[in-house]
Scaffold this motif. Structure first.
Motif, PDB file in Angstrom:
ATOM      1  N   CYS A   1       1.023  -1.112   0.386  1.00 44.67           N
ATOM      2  CA  CYS A   1      -0.062   0.187  -0.440  1.00 44.67           C
ATOM      3  C   CYS A   1       0.782   1.543   0.286  1.00 44.67           C
ATOM      4  O   CYS A   1       0.788   2.552  -0.593  1.00 44.67           O
ATOM      5  CB  CYS A   1      -0.826  -0.237   1.378  1.00 44.67           C
ATOM      6  N   LEU A   2       1.975   1.252   0.805  1.00 49.70           N
ATOM      7  CA  LEU A   2       2.425   2.443   1.335  1.00 49.70           C
ATOM      8  C   LEU A   2       3.090   2.531  -0.936  1.00 49.70           C
ATOM      9  O   LEU A   2       2.903   4.164  -1.313  1.00 49.70           O
ATOM     10  CB  LEU A   2       4.122   2.060   1.923  1.00 49.70           C
ATOM     11  N   ASP A   3       3.817   2.490  -1.521  1.00 48.96           N
ATOM     12  CA  ASP A   3       4.562   3.034  -2.871  1.00 48.96           C
ATOM     13  C   ASP A   3       3.235   2.354  -3.425  1.00 48.96           C
ATOM     14  O   ASP A   3       3.688   3.199  -4.731  1.00 48.96           O
ATOM     15  CB  ASP A   3       6.043   2.547  -2.718  1.00 48.96           C
ATOM     16  N   GLY A   4       3.115   1.466  -2.927  1.00 46.70           N
ATOM     17  CA  GLY A   4       2.299   0.789  -4.366  1.00 46.70           C
ATOM     18  C   GLY A   4       0.961   2.123  -5.360  1.00 46.70           C
ATOM     19  O   GLY A   4       0.837   2.836  -5.998  1.00 46.70           O
TER      20      GLY A   4
ATOM     21  N   GLY B   1      -0.372   8.594 -11.237  1.00 48.66           N
ATOM     22  CA  GLY B   1      -0.864   8.742 -12.620  1.00 48.66           C
ATOM     23  C   GLY B   1       0.066   7.717 -13.908  1.00 48.66           C
ATOM     24  O   GLY B   1      -0.234   7.130 -13.999  1.00 48.66           O
ATOM     25  N   ARG B   2       0.532   6.569 -12.671  1.00 45.85           N
ATOM     26  CA  ARG B   2       1.481   5.486 -12.658  1.00 45.85           C
ATOM     27  C   ARG B   2       0.854   4.069 -11.580  1.00 45.85           C
ATOM     28  O   ARG B   2       1.728   2.985 -11.909  1.00 45.85           O
ATOM     29  CB  ARG B   2       2.570   5.922 -12.348  1.00 45.85           C
ATOM     30  N   PRO B   3      -0.924   4.112 -12.525  1.00 43.78           N
ATOM     31  CA  PRO B   3      -1.286   3.081 -11.752  1.00 43.78           C
ATOM     32  C   PRO B   3      -0.838   1.572 -12.849  1.00 43.78           C
ATOM     33  O   PRO B   3      -0.488   0.478 -12.051  1.00 43.78           O
ATOM     34  CB  PRO B   3      -2.491   2.868 -11.819  1.00 43.78           C
TER      35      PRO B   3
ATOM     36  N   ILE C   1      -5.428   8.819 -16.816  1.00 46.50           N
ATOM     37  CA  ILE C   1      -4.443   7.084 -16.834  1.00 46.50           C
ATOM     38  C   ILE C   1      -4.000   6.877 -18.663  1.00 46.50           C
ATOM     39  O   ILE C   1      -5.501   7.759 -19.510  1.00 46.50           O
ATOM     40  CB  ILE C   1      -5.596   6.207 -16.770  1.00 46.50           C
ATOM     41  N   PRO C   2      -2.827   6.665 -18.966  1.00 53.07           N
ATOM     42  CA  PRO C   2      -2.885   7.054 -20.066  1.00 53.07           C
ATOM     43  C   PRO C   2      -3.111   5.800 -21.087  1.00 53.07           C
ATOM     44  O   PRO C   2      -3.251   5.240 -20.555  1.00 53.07           O
ATOM     45  CB  PRO C   2      -0.914   7.225 -20.312  1.00 53.07           C
ATOM     46  N   LYS C   3      -3.808   6.283 -22.161  1.00 56.34           N
ATOM     47  CA  LYS C   3      -4.315   4.901 -22.866  1.00 56.34           C
ATOM     48  C   LYS C   3      -3.253   4.367 -23.333  1.00 56.34           C
ATOM     49  O   LYS C   3      -2.246   3.919 -24.164  1.00 56.34           O
ATOM     50  CB  LYS C   3      -4.999   5.877 -24.398  1.00 56.34           C
ATOM     51  N   GLY C   4      -4.027   2.310 -23.724  1.00 55.28           N
ATOM     52  CA  GLY C   4      -2.402   2.163 -24.468  1.00 55.28           C
ATOM     53  C   GLY C   4      -2.300   0.871 -23.465  1.00 55.28           C
ATOM     54  O   GLY C   4      -1.477   1.608 -22.394  1.00 55.28           O
ATOM     55  N   LEU C   5      -2.062  -0.264 -23.900  1.00 57.20           N
ATOM     56  CA  LEU C   5      -0.964  -0.900 -22.351  1.00 57.20           C
ATOM     57  C   LEU C   5       0.274  -0.718 -22.639  1.00 57.20           C
ATOM     58  O   LEU C   5       0.489  -0.774 -21.678  1.00 57.20           O
ATOM     59  CB  LEU C   5      -1.616  -2.130 -23.048  1.00 57.20           C
ATOM     60  N   ARG C   6       0.845  -0.640 -24.059  1.00 54.26           N
ATOM     61  CA  ARG C   6       2.162  -0.054 -24.263  1.00 54.26           C
ATOM     62  C   ARG C   6       2.431   0.899 -22.780  1.00 54.26           C
ATOM     63  O   ARG C   6       3.275   1.105 -22.742  1.00 54.26           O
ATOM     64  CB  ARG C   6       2.368   0.448 -25.220  1.00 54.26           C
ATOM     65  N   ASN C   7       1.769   1.855 -22.944  1.00 53.81           N
ATOM     66  CA  ASN C   7       1.939   3.374 -22.008  1.00 53.81           C
ATOM     67  C   ASN C   7       1.758   2.716 -20.681  1.00 53.81           C
ATOM     68  O   ASN C   7       2.063   3.594 -19.838  1.00 53.81           O
ATOM     69  CB  ASN C   7       0.843   4.274 -22.423  1.00 53.81           C
ATOM     70  N   LEU C   8       1.385   1.692 -20.682  1.00 54.03           N
ATOM     71  CA  LEU C   8       0.764   1.582 -18.948  1.00 54.03           C
ATOM     72  C   LEU C   8       1.983   0.744 -17.903  1.00 54.03           C
ATOM     73  O   LEU C   8       1.599   0.658 -17.469  1.00 54.03           O
ATOM     74  CB  LEU C   8      -1.017   0.640 -19.045  1.00 54.03           C
ATOM     75  N   LEU C   9       2.417   0.111 -19.731  1.00 50.87           N
ATOM     76  CA  LEU C   9       3.668  -0.671 -18.664  1.00 50.87           C
ATOM     77  C   LEU C   9       4.972  -0.434 -18.308  1.00 50.87           C
ATOM     78  O   LEU C   9       5.298   1.087 -18.175  1.00 50.87           O
ATOM     79  CB  LEU C   9       3.748  -1.543 -19.579  1.00 50.87           C
ATOM     80  N   PRO C  10       5.482  -0.417 -17.431  1.00 51.25           N
ATOM     81  CA  PRO C  10       6.709  -0.432 -16.444  1.00 51.25           C
ATOM     82  C   PRO C  10       7.758   0.026 -17.567  1.00 51.25           C
ATOM     83  O   PRO C  10       7.973  -0.597 -18.312  1.00 51.25           O
ATOM     84  CB  PRO C  10       7.390  -1.214 -15.832  1.00 51.25           C
TER      85      PRO C  10
END
Lengths: 326, 500
Positions: free
Chosen positions: B94-97, B104-106, B234-243
Motif C-alpha cells: 500500500c505504501l509505495d504502490g 498517475g502510474r497505476p 490514465i494514459p491509453k494503450g497497454l504499452r503506455n501502462l507498462l513500466p
C-alpha cells in the motif's frame, strides 16, 4: 422452492394418513449447520469436514451439512453460539477436549458441554511421546529419571498449558516428582521444527500428525498415550502404563453435540446417522489414514462420559496449579 | 544430475493437458481471491478440499498450490489501486504502490508488482528445486533465540521506516505492539486487555486493522479534503501502462532482495510471507541511495515486498515437502490435503512419489508464467477502476471492506473494529503520525514476544541464550548496526561539510 413445496405436501399427506408422523420419520429438511471452533483447516474443522465427507460419500442423508467456523476464545464463541440456538433441530457442533477445559478456566466461557444435547462421541485421538531418533533416551523411564536428576534441564514443546499434551505433562510431573518446562509454540509446524532441530527434547504428537516421521527415522516413540495399544502405532512401543507409569491418560475425544432442548426425534435421527457413519468403509479408511481410534458413545452414556472428562480435567488442572473457576 | 532428471520428469507430469488445466484453474481462482479482501487462500483451499477428494492427487495439489501462490499475485492489485490490501502479505505494498498510482502510474505499479512476483516466484521455485535438502537442514538450526533476533532486526528497520519525526514513529510502533498483545496469552492461557469481550479473546484480526488504517482512513481523508482531488488521467494503450525501462532498472536490486529475503524467511516455520514482505521493504530502504523517497511512490519499494511474498511460496513449501513441517495455515491445509489423498509429505516424498514432488515443483514454474501472462493484460482492465467516480467507488470500497472484515470471523464486532481503526488511521494522518510503524509493530510484536519467552523458558531465564548462539548473535549485531547506521551517516555528512 419446488423441492420444498413437494416436501411440504408429502409431509402433509403423511400427517393426514397417520395422524402424526412417527418419531423415525423425522429428517432434517434443509441445510444442517455444523459449528466448529477453529478456522478452516485446523483440527476440529478438518474432523468436521471428514465426517461430512463420509456422510456424503456413503449417501447417508439427503440433507446438506455445512461447516460454520465460529472462532474466538478457544471454544468459547462456538459453544456459546450453540447454547443460543436452544431447540434448533438443524444445528450441530463438533467438540474437542478444550470444550471441557475452557469452561473450567475461562471466565467468559459460560456454557458447559454438559448443558448441551449429547449426540455422539466418534473418536479418541491417541498420541505418541516422541524424541529425536538420535536421542539418548530409549524409554519413558530414561527420560523421566533424567528429568528427576536434573530438574528443568529437559524441555517439552507444546501449545497452550491447557492442551492435552500439556495435561499429560502436568500429570506425569505431579505423579513422578520429575520437572521439565513446557515451551509453548502456536503451531504444530513450529513444535516439530523445534524437536527436529534439537532445541527441545520431547513432544507429544497426535496420531494424525505422525505422518512418516517414524518410518523415515527422524523421530522415535517412547510411549503410546492411550489406554490400550493402538493398531496403527508400532507394536513395540509400550503404552504409558506399560512403560511403568500408572496414571490416568488424558483423552482427546472428538464428537458431535447439539443445542440444548433439541427435539428427541431429531437427536435420535442424528445418533442413528452417526452410528451408521462409523460402520462405513469410507469411515474406516479415514480412521486408518489419520491414525485415530473409533470410540462411539451415544445418549446417556455420552452425558456421563462428559461428566467424567470434566472431573478428570479439573483434577489435572489443579495438580498443575492452574486456577479452576468452576 | 538427480535434480535435472527429476525436473524433466516433473515437467512431463506438469505439462499433461489435465494438469496444465488444473494449474490454470488454481492460478485463476487464486488471483480472484487474492483481489477480494477477507477470503484468503487458506480458507479457499479448505473449502475446495472436499471437491478435490476424488481428484488425482497430482492434479489436486497442483490446483490447490496454484490458489496459494496465485492469491499473492492478486493481493497487490487493490493495495495499489485503492490502498485496500487484498491479502496480509500485500499490506506493505500500500505504501509505495498506492502512491505510484496516485502519481498517475497505476499501470506501471501493477506491472512492476506482476513482474517482480514473476521473477521472485520463479527464483523461489529454482531454489526449492536445487537446494531443498540442505536448506531444510539450515532452517532447523533456527530456533526461538534466532527468531527473536530476526524480529528485533525487523523492528530496527522501523527506525529506517521513520520519516522525520522519530518520536511519532516510536509512539506509532508502541501502539502497534500493544494492539498485538491483545487476546489470550499462549503461555498462560489468560486473557490480556480483552475488557471482558469474548470477541477479543483471539486477538485483533490483522486484515481489519490494515484495511481500517489504510483504506477507510484514506476515504475519510479524501472526503474531508477541501479541494476535490480527482485521480490523475490514465494514459491509453497497454504499452503506455507498462513500466518503463528506467523503472525496471531501478528495481534490479529489489528483485534480487525480494527473491532471497522472501525465500529464506519463507523457509522458517512461523515467520510467514507478511513478515518477509516487511523485512524486504526495510532492507530495500536501508540500502537505497534515496531512502527519504520511500513512501512517496518509488518502484523498488513496491517491487521488493511483492517479490518477497512470492519467493516465500517456494520457501514455505520446502519444509512441507521435505520434512512434513507446515509453517503457516495455508501450507498446513495443503499438507492435510496430501494426507487425505494418502500421500505422506516428508523426507521420503521426493524418492517414493516423484510424480507428486517433481510434478508440483514443475507446475510452479508453469504457474508463474501463467500468472504473468494472465496478469499483464489485466493491468489495462484494472486501471479502469480508477475511472469510476469517487461517489460510486467509495461506497464500493467500504462495502467490500466490511464484507471482508465480517467474512474472516463472522462477527459484527470485527466490523466495529474496522471502523474504529479507520477513525484511528484518519486521526493519525491528520496529526501526521506514520501508519507503517503501527502495522509493523503489530505484525512483529506477537511473534517477537513469543520468541523471547520461548528462549527464556528454554534457558531457565538466562538471557545469555540470545548471544550464545552464533546465528542469533550475528542477527543481533546486524540489528545494532541498523540502529546506528543513520547516526553514522549523519556524522559522516557533517565531517564532509566541515572538511569542505
Amino acid at each position: 422452492m419446488m423441492l420444498l413445496k413437494k416436501g411440504m405436501s408429502a409431509l402433509f399427506a403423511l400427517c393426514a394418513t397417520f395422524g402424526v408422523a412417527h418419531a423415525e420419520d423425522w429428517k432434517p429438511r434443509h441445510v444442517v449447520n455444523v459449528i466448529v471452533h477453529t478456522g478452516p483447516g485446523a483440527g476440529a474443522d478438518a474432523f468436521a469436514r471428514a465426517v461430512i465427507n463420509v456422510i456424503e460419500q456413503e449417501k447417508l442423508s439427503t440433507a446438506r451439512f455445512v461447516v460454520v467456523n465460529k472462532t474466538g476464545g478457544g471454544s468459547t464463541n462456538a459453544i456459546n453460539y450453540l447454547a443460543s440456538k436452544e431447540g434448533d433441530d438443524n444445528t450441530l457442533g463438533v467438540y474437542a477436549s478444550n470444550w471441557t477445559t475452557d469452561y473450567l478456566v475461562q471466565k467468559d466461557a459460560t456454557t458447559s458441554l454438559q448443558s448441551l444435547t449429547p449426540i455422539a462421541n466418534m473418536i479418541f485421538e491417541p498420541a505418541l511421546i516422541m524424541v529425536r531418533a538420535d536421542s539418548k533416551f530409549k524409554s519413558l523411564k530414561d527420560f523421566i529419571d533424567a528429568a528427576k536428576a536434573e530438574p528443568n534441564k529437559l524441555k517439552q514443546a507444546g501449545g497452550t498449558p491447557l492442551g492435552r499434551d500439556a495435561m499429560l505433562r502436568h500429570i506425569l510431573v505431579a505423579s513422578t516428582g520429575a520437572q521439565w518446562p513446557l515451551v509453548s509454540f502456536p503451531s504444530g509446524g513450529e513444535r516439530l521444527s523445534a524437536i527436529l532441530g534439537g532445541h527441545v527434547d520431547t513432544l507429544v504428537m497426535d496420531g494424525s500428525e505422525v505422518g512418516d516421521f517414524l518410518s523415515s527415522g527422524k523421530l522415535r516413540a517412547l510411549a503410546q498415550v492411550s489406554d490400550e495399544k493402538v493398531p496403527t502405532f508400532p507394536a513395540d512401543v509400550p503404552t504409558v502404563r506399560e512403560a511403568g507409569y500408572d496414571i490416568r491418560i488424558p483423552l482427546q475425544p472428538r464428537g458431535i453435540v447439539a443445542p440444548p432442548k433439541m427435539s428427541p426425534e431429531a437427536a435420535d435421527y442424528y445418533r442413528k446417522l452417526f452410528a451408521k457413519a462409523v460402520e462405513t468403509p469410507a469411515w474406516k479408511k479415514y480412521v486408518e489414514d489419520t491414525r485415530v481410534q473409533t470410540n462411539f458413545i451415544a445418549g446417556d452414556d455420552l452425558a456421563s462420559f462428559f461428566g467424567t472428562v470434566a472431573d478428570n480435567t479439573r483434577a489435572a488442572l489443579k495438580s498443575a496449579d492452574i486456577p479452576v473457576l468452576r | 544430475m538427480d535434480v535435472i532428471y527429476g525436473l524433466a520428469h516433473g515437467f512431463s507430469v506438469a505439462l499433461l493437458p489435465a494438469n496444465l488445466l488444473w494449474c490454470f484453474v488454481g492460478c485463476f481462482l487464486g488471483t480472484i481471491i487474492g483481489i477480494i479482501p477477507g477470503l484468503g487462500p487458506a480458507a479457499t483451499i479448505a473449502i475446495l478440499l472436499p471437491v478435490t477428494y476424488n481428484m488425482d492427487p497430482t492434479g489436486g495439489i497442483i490446483m490447490l498450490c496454484g490458489i496459494y501462490y496465485g492469491a499473492k499475485y492478486g493481493g497487490s492489485t487493490t493495495s495499489i489501486l485503492l490502498k485496500m490490501p487484498g491479502e496480509a502479505s500485500s499490506v506493505i505494498s500500500c505504501l509505495d504502490g498506492y502512491e505510484m498510482a496516485r502519481k498517475g502510474r497505476p499501470g506501471q505499479a501493477l506491472g512492476i508488482a506482476a513482474i517482480s512476483s514473476f521473477v521472485a516466484g520463479t527464483v523461489g521455485v529454482i531454489l526449492l528445486s536445487f537446494l531443498a535438502p540442505p536448506i531444510a537442514e539450515f532452517a532447523l538450526s533456527f530456533s526461538s533465540p534466532e527468531y527473536f533476533a530476526l524480529m528485533l532486526m525487523g523492528l530496527a528497520l522501523v527506525v529506517l521506516l521513520a520519516g522525520d519525526d522519530i518520536l511519532k514513529t516510536i509512539l506509532s510502533l508502541l501502539l502497534g505492539l500493544w494492539l498485538a498483545s491483545i487476546g489470550t496469552d499462549l503461555f498462560t492461557a489468560q486473557p490480556r486487555f480483552t475488557f471482558g469481550q469474548t470477541s477479543l479473546l483471539d486477538g485483533i484480526d490483522f486484515m481489519s486493522l490494515a484495511i481500517g488504517v489504510f483504506a477507510i482512513s484514506e476515504i475519510l481523508m479524501s472526503i474531508s479534503a477541501r479541494e476535490k482531488v480527482r485521480l490523475v488521467t490514465i494514459p491509453k494503450g497497454l504499452r503506455n501502462l507498462l513500466p518503463s525501462r528506467e523503472e525496471l532498472r531501478a528495481c534490479r536490486f529489489a528483485f534480487f532482495n525480494g527473491s532471497i529475503t522472501g525465500f529464506i524467511i519463507g523457509v522458517l516455520p512461523g515467520a510467514g510471507s507478511t513478515i518477509s514482505s516487511f523485512v524486504s521493504y526495510g532492507i530495500e530502504k536501508a540500502v537505497s541511495r534515496h531512502p527519504e523517497k520511500f513512501g512517496t511512490g518509488v518502484p523498488e519499494g513496491l517491487a521488493a515486498p511483492e517479490g518477497a511474498n512470492n519467493a516465500d511460496t517456494g520457501g514455505a513449501l520446502l519444509p512441507v515437502l521435505t520434512l512434513g513441517i507446515p509453517g503457516g495455515s495455508s501450507t498446513a491445509i495443503l499438507m492435510s490435503a496430501l494426507v487425505l489423498w494418502g500421500v505422506r509429505p516428508g523426507p521420503l516424498l521426493m524418492t517414493e512419489q516423484p510424480d507428486i514432488f517433481w510434478g508440483l515443483v514443475a507446475s510452479m514454474y508453469v504457474g508463474n508464467i501463467v500468472l504473468l501472462i494472465m496478469n499483464l493484460p489485466l493491468v489495462g482492465l484494472f486501471t479502469q477502476i480508477l475511472r469510476i467516480p469517487l461517489y460510486v467507488l467509495f461506497p464500493i470500497i467500504i462495502g467490500v471492506s466490511i464484507a471482508g472484515a465480517y467474512s474472516t470471523s463472522g462477527s459484527m464486532f470485527d466490523i466495529g473494529l474496522l471502523i474504529a481503526f479507520g477513525l484511528l488511521g484518519y486521526g493519525m494522518q491528520q496529526l501526521r503520525f506514520p501508519a507503517g510503524p503501527l502495522i509493523l509493530g503489530f505484525v512483529l510484536g506477537d511473534a517477537m514476544e513469543r520468541a523471547l519467552r520461548q528462549s527464556l523458558t528454554m534457558s531457565n531465564g538466562d538471557p545469555l541464550i540470545l548471544v550464545d548462539r552464533p546465528i542469533s548473535a550475528i542477527l543481533l549485531a546486524l540489528a545494532a548496526l541498523i540502529l546506528v547506521s543513520p547516526l553514522l551517516g549523519r556524522l559522516r555528512r557533517r565531517n564532509t561539510v566541515q572538511a569542505s
